[in-house]
Enzyme design. Structure first.
Site, PDB file in Angstrom:
ATOM      1  N   MET A 233      11.310  10.848   6.295  1.00 37.13           N
ATOM      2  CA  MET A 233      12.078  10.416   5.114  1.00 37.13           C
ATOM      3  C   MET A 233      11.493   9.074   4.667  1.00 37.13           C
ATOM      4  SD  MET A 233      14.303  12.715   4.328  1.00 37.13           S
ATOM      5  CE  MET A 233      12.943  13.833   4.698  1.00 37.13           C
ATOM      6  N   HIS A 234      10.245   9.153   4.175  1.00 34.19           N
ATOM      7  CA  HIS A 234       9.499   7.935   3.831  1.00 34.19           C
ATOM      8  C   HIS A 234      10.339   7.010   2.938  1.00 34.19           C
ATOM      9  CE1 HIS A 234       5.752   9.801   5.290  1.00 34.19           C
ATOM     10  NE2 HIS A 234       5.975  10.822   4.501  1.00 34.19           N
ATOM     11  N   ASP A 235      10.715   7.520   1.777  1.00 33.99           N
ATOM     12  CA  ASP A 235      11.319   6.665   0.751  1.00 33.99           C
ATOM     13  C   ASP A 235      12.728   6.221   1.113  1.00 33.99           C
ATOM     14  OD1 ASP A 235       9.725   8.500  -1.968  1.00 33.99           O
ATOM     15  OD2 ASP A 235       8.998   6.862  -0.714  1.00 33.99           O
TER      16      ASP A 235
END
Ligand code: RIB
Ligand code: CA
Length: 304
Positions: A233-235
């Site tokens: 869940m990079h962002d």
């Protein structure tokens, strides 16, 4: 006191999760969403931003279209990771809201100039808009509290062997941002690859059963395709930090971005061991409480 927030984004599946998280937090007041070419061309990511906000039912959030290409190089997109429509093939209804008549950079400038509170910018796409703001309006930068940036990596990359996507799309913009003097919290692949949702997390989301969680589950199904070790869940990291900073462990460092390397173009040089004499210009996250982040995302999606 709520934090006044601008989200600069290229939705994008993980951008969508980050936007849902931000729009449901009682600690954040998202006033403006600006879009930049990145995962997909700017027309498409802007349409996606309008649809995502419409899906949440949240009102009063300006959505302004921004950069259609990087400062110098040609645009490099990522349809293979986000699908041709950028949302994993999940079709969302159009709302009535239209994009702002102002360009993203103008909308940012106006909000930052007129805000009584200093503004947080969450930058979860290539940094073209943020760099353009810095170049065009240097006199308002002291009204920016902090940049919370998803991008880069101390080691490795996902666009090339040495470059993470957001930095690789516009390295020149990123180098301007890291040398702007604005306080920066950086969430690179070193931490976002630990910030994963496992299949059981996605099944829990699927079980929620509202319009937003159903869309999120569908997007995550596409995003996760073929992966077995969890979906980064990079962002969402760049948003979760504003909600609960204690989720992350940081190292102060100097960050520079390679803009000339034949094989290293777009690499972030994160001097976490202070081996250079370059001054600290960021704090980079290396650890995250994955369980709590997954719970935050679940609670956010359950609140619709
Ligand atoms: O490397 C991950 C980043 O690139 C994320 O922001 C994702 O949305 C893509 O833009
Ligand atoms: Ca993104």
């Amino acid at each position: 006191m709520k934090k006044t927030v601008i989200i600069d984004t290229d939705p994008g599946i993980d951008d969508a999760i980050a936007i849902f998280l931000a729009l449901t937090s009682e600690k954040l007041d998202v006033k403006l969403i600006t879009t930049t070419a990145g995962n997909l061309p700017v027309e498409k990511v802007t349409s996606n931003a309008l649809k995502l906000v419409h899906l949440t039912g949240k009102k009063g959030i300006e959505i302004a279209k921004g950069a259609r290409k990087p400062l110098i190089k040609t645009l490099f997109t990522a349809e293979e990771f986000h699908g041709e429509n950028g949302l994993g093939g999940v079709e969302l209804p159009e709302g009535n809201q239209k994009e702002s008549r102002y360009h993203a950079v103008e909308a940012m400038k106006d909000l930052i100039s007129n805000s009584k509170e200093k503004v947080h910018i969450v930058a979860i796409g290539p940094l073209t808009n943020v760099a353009s703001l810095i170049i065009a309006y240097p006199n308002i930068l002291n009204r920016i509290e902090q940049l919370s940036i998803m991008g880069g990596a101390y080691e490795g990359g996902n666009a090339t062997p040495t470059a993470e996507f957001n930095m690789y799309v516009d390295p020149e913009a990123a180098q301007i941002v890291f040398n702007s003097g604005i306080p920066i919290a950086l969430f690179g692949l070193d931490v976002t690859h630990k910030a994963v949702l496992f299949q059981e997390d996605i099944e829990k989301i699927r079980g929620i059963g509202n319009r937003v969680s159903d869309a999120a589950a569908g997007m995550l199904d596409f995003y996760t395709k073929g992966r077995t070790n969890g979906m980064p869940m990079h962002d969402a990291c760049a948003v979760a930090y504003l909600i609960n900073p204690d989720l992350f462990t940081f190292i102060p460092c100097n960050v520079q971005v390679e803009t000339k390397g034949e094989f290293t173009y777009g690499q972030t040089i994160i001097d976490k061991n202070r081996l250079s004499d370059r001054p600290i210009n960021a704090k980079a996250a290396f650890e995250v409480d994955r369980e709590e982040l997954a719970s935050m995302i679940y609670r956010s999606l359950s609140s619709f």
